[in-house]
Design an enzyme around this catalytic site. Structure first.
Site, mmCIF file in Angstrom:
data_model
loop_
_atom_site.group_PDB
_atom_site.id
_atom_site.type_symbol
_atom_site.label_atom_id
_atom_site.label_comp_id
_atom_site.label_asym_id
_atom_site.label_seq_id
_atom_site.Cartn_x
_atom_site.Cartn_y
_atom_site.Cartn_z
ATOM 1 C CG HIS A 128 10.826 -12.113 -1.503
ATOM 2 N ND1 HIS A 128 10.290 -11.070 -2.214
ATOM 3 C CD2 HIS A 128 11.777 -12.658 -2.301
ATOM 4 C CE1 HIS A 128 10.896 -11.002 -3.404
ATOM 5 N NE2 HIS A 128 11.801 -11.950 -3.472
ATOM 6 C CG LEU B 281 -2.079 -1.066 1.081
ATOM 7 C CD1 LEU B 281 -2.893 -1.124 2.366
ATOM 8 C CD2 LEU B 281 -2.990 -0.781 -0.113
ATOM 9 C CG ASP C 16 4.240 -9.153 -5.094
ATOM 10 O OD1 ASP C 16 4.349 -8.191 -4.301
ATOM 11 O OD2 ASP C 16 5.205 -9.657 -5.696
#
Lengths: 437, 328
Positions: free
Chosen positions: A178, A63, A304
Site C-alpha cells: 500500500h 473480509l 479493495d
C-alpha cells in the site's frame, strides 16, 4: 455425477473468443465448443448474449473476520463475491488481530473453505502490521500464502522493506505494498488539491503515493524480490511501474474500481462514503487509469472491498474510517471503463481473472495448496471456476440490495451496464439468474 | 448559488450570492438599533427553540449566538460538548437526533471537523443548521460580521447609511488578509464574502501558511508585505492557529512576528484611513502588537459587538424566513 451446461455464450479464451457451449462435469470443464452429448439431468444455463470466461479473482478483499464481524464475515463476503462473479478472493490481513501467524491464517483458510468460493489469504509482512519486525513469512508460505502485505498502511521503514524483500525472494512469494508515505499523507483525509483546500480538509498528496512507488521500484532493483503495487491511483505511479516492468523488474500493479470511476469532487459534500486511501484523485488521473486499462497496461483490477459498519461512516469526514465496498459492482464498472459495448472481452477477463490469478498464483498451472485453479484458458480438464457475464442488462446499483453486511457503497443510484448472470465456483453453480442458488 | 438565506441553512459563504449577503447586512442594521434600546428584545422568534451545540471550545461566538437568540425571544438549549464524538462514544448522528427529539427549530453548531455542520444538515433536514465554525472549512457568520463592520465604518465616515449603500462601498475596496490562511476557516469565509461583494483581496503569509493551491483562489499573493500595507484600505489579521499545529509551519513565533506580524513599525506604513481587523482571540505580540491592537483604527471590539446583530439577522432570516416587518 453432476453436470452443468452453459449454452450459446461467447466463450472467451486467452487469445480469442468464439460462440459455443461449455460442459462442466464433476467440477471440471469436460467439453467446449458445440456440445451435443450432454448427460441427462444436466443443469442448463442460457448464456446467449453473454460472455463466458474464467471466474474473477480479487486480489484485495477485506473480509473483516476475525474482529469486525459486524461489518463483514468470510461467509457474507464470499456471498457478495459470488454475486459479483468472483470465484476466488484474497483476504487482506488487516483484521483484528492481524493475520500474521500460522494460527490466524489457518483460521481464515478453514472458514473460507466452507464458503462456495476459494478464499486465499494475504499474510502480514510485519508482526501486528506494526512495521517493526518481520512476521513469520516462511511458515505462512508453507500454508500456501503467496502474497504478503501490511495493507491499510505501507511498510514505512525502507530498511525493513528491503529486508522483507530479501527474505521473501527465495520463498517465491510477492510483497504487496500500500504505497503512501505516512509522513507526507498522515492526518489527511482526501486528495490534496483544489477541492481539499476549499473544503478545509487536510490533504493526502499524490506525492505520498508516488514517492513510495519510486522507493519500492528501487528496492526491487536492489534485492530482486517481487512487489505487487496495490491500488495505484495516479498517472505518475502507473508510468513508473509500467516503465519498471518494461525493464524486466518483477513488479505488477492493480487499479481499484473507485479510482477509475470517481474523482476527488465526489468528496465535495463531505460524505464519508467517498473517503478512501489512497484518496479519489483529480479527473486527469481517473482518465489515465481508464486509458491504461484499455491499452492493456494494467495487470489487474482489484476491488479493495472495505466494509465498514454504518455508525463509523456517520462520523465526521476526517474521523471516519477509509474504504468502500467493491465486490458487487466491480465487473460492471470495469466493463464501463473498457468502453461498454466497445469493450474487449479479452481485456475484461485479463483484468478481472487471468491477471490477478497469475499474481496470486492461483492458476491451474501453479503449485496450489487447498485451492482450485483459476484464471484458466477455458480448456477441457481445467477446474470449473467460471462466470457468465451478461453484457446487455442495464441496472441501477442500490446500496440496500447488497449482500455485504455493510452498506458503504459509493455507487447507490448509479446506472450500470452488464451484470453477472451465473457464477460457477469450485465446480458448482453458486449464482444463477443473478441470484444465489 | 443561494439567492437568499431565508428559510435555509447557513453552512458556508462559498455559494451565497451578493444579494443574499446584502440582505443579511441590511437586516442586521435594523437589529443594531434594537441593541441600543434599554429593553433589548423583540418577539421575532418567540416560541422558537434554538439549540447551541459546541463541540469545540468557544467563548465569543457562543455568547454572541446565545445573546442573539435571546434578544429575538427564542428559547435556547445549550449543550457544551467539548470532547470529540468518538471519545464520547456517540456518533454525531445520535447526538443531533437526541437534541432534535427535544423539539428544536434551529441548531447553531461548532465542530472541530470540516463539514460537520453540512453532515448534520443531512441528518435533520427539517431543522435550520447554522454553522458556527467547522474545522478549517468555514465560519460564515464571522465573514458576515466582518463585512458588516467594514460597511458600517466606511458608511459612518461618509455620513451615509449602510443600508442605502448596499454593496457599493466594497467595489474596488482593497483588502489585505495576513497570516495563517491555510488553517483558517475565518479566511475562507472572509474571502468569499469580500470577493462576492466586489472587493479586491490580497493575502500575505509565509508559503507554508498558504493553502497548497492558492493560485486557484480569487486572491493575489503579495510579494512584499510592507508594500501591500501601503496599498490596503483594510488589513485583516488572522490568529496564528497554534492549537491546529501550525506552530511547525513557521520556525518560531518570533520569526513570524518579525516577518508577518503587524508591529508598531509596520503599522506606520498603513494609510491613515486604513481599518485594522482581527477576528479574535488575539495572540497579542504575535500577529499583532498590543499597541497596534489598541489604536483607534483597530475595530476589533466593534467586530465583537457586531456579532450580535449579525447573528440575530442570520437566526431571524433562516428560522422565521418570511418577509414581514423585522422590528415591530
Amino acid at each position: 455425477m453432476s453436470s452443468i451446461i452453459l449454452r450459446g455464450g461467447l466463450v472467451v479464451g486467452e487469445l480469442s473468443a468464439e460462440v459455443g457451449d461449455v460442459l462442466i462435469v464433476d467440477g471440471r470443464i469436460a467439453a467446449v465448443g458445440v456440445v451435443a452429448d450432454v448427460p441427462v439431468k444436466s443443469v442448463e444455463v442460457d448464456a446467449s448474449g453473454c460472455w463466458v470466461g474464467p471466474g474473477f479473482v480479487d486480489l484485495h478483499t477485506h473480509l473483516r473476520e476475525p474482529g469486525r464481524e459486524e461489518a463483514e464475515t468470510i461467509e457474507s463476503g464470499a456471498a457478495a463475491g459470488a454475486l459479483g462473479g468472483f470465484t476466488a478472493l484474497v483476504a487482506m490481513p488487516n483484521t483484528e488481530p492481524a493475520l500474521d501467524s500460522v494460527a490466524l491464517v489457518s483460521y481464515v483458510l478453514d472458514r473460507g473453505a466452507r464458503t462456495p468460493l476459494d478464499i486465499a489469504v494475504a499474510g502480514a509482512i510485519t508482526r501486528g502490521r506494526r512495521g517493526e519486525m518481520l512476521a513469520p513469512l516462511a511458515e505462512m508460505a508453507e500454508l500456501g500464502v503467496r502474497l504478503f502485505t501490511d495493507d491499510g498502511m505501507g511498510v514505512q521503514d525502507p530498511s525493513l522493506m528491503r529486508r522483507a524483500l530479501t527474505y521473501a525472494k527465495p520463498l517465491g512469494v510477492r510483497l504487496a505494498q500500500h504505497c503512501e508515505d505516512e509522513l507526507l499523507a498522515g492526518g489527511g483525509s482526501m486528495n490534496e488539491g483544489a477541492v481539499s483546500s476549499r473544503l478545509g480538509l487536510v490533504g493526502r498528496p499524490a506525492l505520498a503515493e508516488e514517492l513510495m512507488v519510486l522507493r519500492d521500484i528501487e528496492l526491487v532493483r536492489l534485492t530482486g524480490g517481487a512487489v505487487h503495487f496495490l491500488h495505484l491511483s495516479t498517472k505518475r505511479s502507473l508510468e513508473m511501474v509500467v516503465s519498471a516492468r518494461n525493464e524486466g523488474l518483477p513488479v505488477t500493479f492493480e487499479v481499484a474500481p473507485h479510482h477509475f470511476t470517481l474523482d476527488e469532487t465526489a468528496c465535495g459534500q463531505f460524505d464519508p462514503l467517498f473517503k478512501v486511501h489512497p484518496p479519489l484523485r483529480p479527473r486527469r488521473d481517473v482518465n489515465a487509469l481508464r486509458e491504461a486499462m484499455r491499452s492493456g497496461q494494467v495487470d489487474a483490477v482489484a476491488t479493495d472491498h472495505a466494509p465498514h459498519a454504518p455508525e463509523l461512516k456517520d462520523l465526521p469526514f476526517d474521523e471516519a474510517p477509509a474504504g468502500m465496498l467493491g465486490l458487487e459492482h466491480a465487473a460492471s464498472l470495469t466493463f464501463e471503463a473498457l468502453g461498454s459495448e466497445d469493450a474487449s472481452p479479452l481485456r475484461f477477463f485479463a483484468l478481472l481473472s487471468r491477471g490477478p490469478a497469475r499474481i496470486a498464483q492461483l492458476r491451474n498451472s501453479d503449485l496450489r495448496i487447498r485451492h482450485s485453479g483459476h484464471g484458466g484458458a477455458l480448456a477441457a480438464g481445467e477446474d470449473a471456476n467460471l462466470v457468465v457475464f451478461d453484457t446487455e442488462t442495464r441496472w441501477t446499483a442500490r446500496s440496500g440490495e447488497l449482500h455485504s453486511r455493510a452498506t458503504n457503497s459509493p455507487y447507490d443510484g448509479r446506472e450500470l451496464v452488464g451484470k453477472v448472470r451465473a457464477t460457477i465456483a469450485k465446480g458448482r453453480l453458486v449464482v444463477n439468474e443473478g441470484v444465489l442458488v | 448559488m443561494i439567492q437568499t438565506i431565508r428559510g435555509q441553512n447557513l453552512l458556508s459563504l462559498d455559494n451565497v450570492s451578493r444579494e443574499a449577503i446584502v440582505e443579511v447586512l441590511d437586516t442586521a442594521e435594523s437589529f443594531v438599533e434594537v441593541n441600543r434600546r434599554s429593553i433589548k428584545k423583540v418577539p421575532a422568534l418567540k416560541g422558537r427553540v434554538v439549540a447551541s451545540l459546541f463541540f469545540e471550545e468557544s467563548t465569543r461566538t457562543r455568547l454572541s449566538f446565545e445573546t442573539a437568540a435571546k434578544r429575538l425571544s427564542a428559547d435556547v438549549l445549550s449543550l457544551a460538548v467539548a470532547s470529540s464524538s468518538v471519545k464520547k462514544g456517540e456518533s454525531l448522528r445520535d447526538t443531533i437526533a437526541t437534541i432534535d427529539a427535544l423539539g428544536i427549530d434551529a441548531v447553531v453548531m461548532r465542530h472541530q471537523s470540516s463539514g460537520a455542520a453540512l453532515q448534520v444538515s443531512r441528518y435533520v433536514p427539517h431543522v435550520h443548521v447554522i454553522n458556527a465554525g467547522d474545522g478549517l472549512h468555514q465560519h460564515p457568520t464571522q465573514g458576515l460580521l466582518d463585512a458588516f463592520t467594514i460597511r458600517q465604518v466606511l458608511a459612518e465616515r461618509m455620513g451615509a447609511s449602510g443600508v442605502e449603500s448596499g454593496s457599493e462601498l466594497f467595489h474596488g475596496l482593497r483588502i489585505l488578509i495576513v497570516g495563517d490562511i491555510r488553517h483558517s476557516r475565518v479566511a475562507r469565509s472572509d474571502i468569499a464574502a469580500y470577493v462576492t461583494l466586489g472587493a479586491q483581496v490580497r493575502v500575505a503569509a509565509p508559503g507554508t501558511l498558504l493553502p497548497a493551491d492558492i493560485e486557484n483562489w480569487p486572491v493575489t499573493v503579495v510579494d512584499s508585505f510592507d508594500e501591500a500595507l501601503e496599498w490596503a484600505d483594510v488589513v485583516g489579521l488572522l490568529r496564528l492557529q497554534r492549537e491546529r499545529g501550525s506552530g511547525s509551519f513557521v520556525p518560531s513565533l518570533g520569526e513570524f512576528t518579525q516577518t508577518f506580524g503587524l508591529t508598531v513599525e509596520r503599522a506606520k506604513k498603513l494609510r491613515p484611513s486604513a481599518i485594522i481587523m482581527h477576528p479574535g482571540p488575539m495572540n497579542r505580540g504575535v500577529e499583532i502588537d498590543s499597541r497596534v491592537a489598541d489604536l483607534p483604527e483597530a475595530v476589533i471590539e466593534r467586530q465583537v459587538a457586531n456579532g450580535v446583530p449579525i447573528r440575530m439577522a442570520v437566526l431571524y432570516l433562516t428560522v422565521a424566513g418570511s418577509k414581514e416587518e423585522v422590528v415591530s
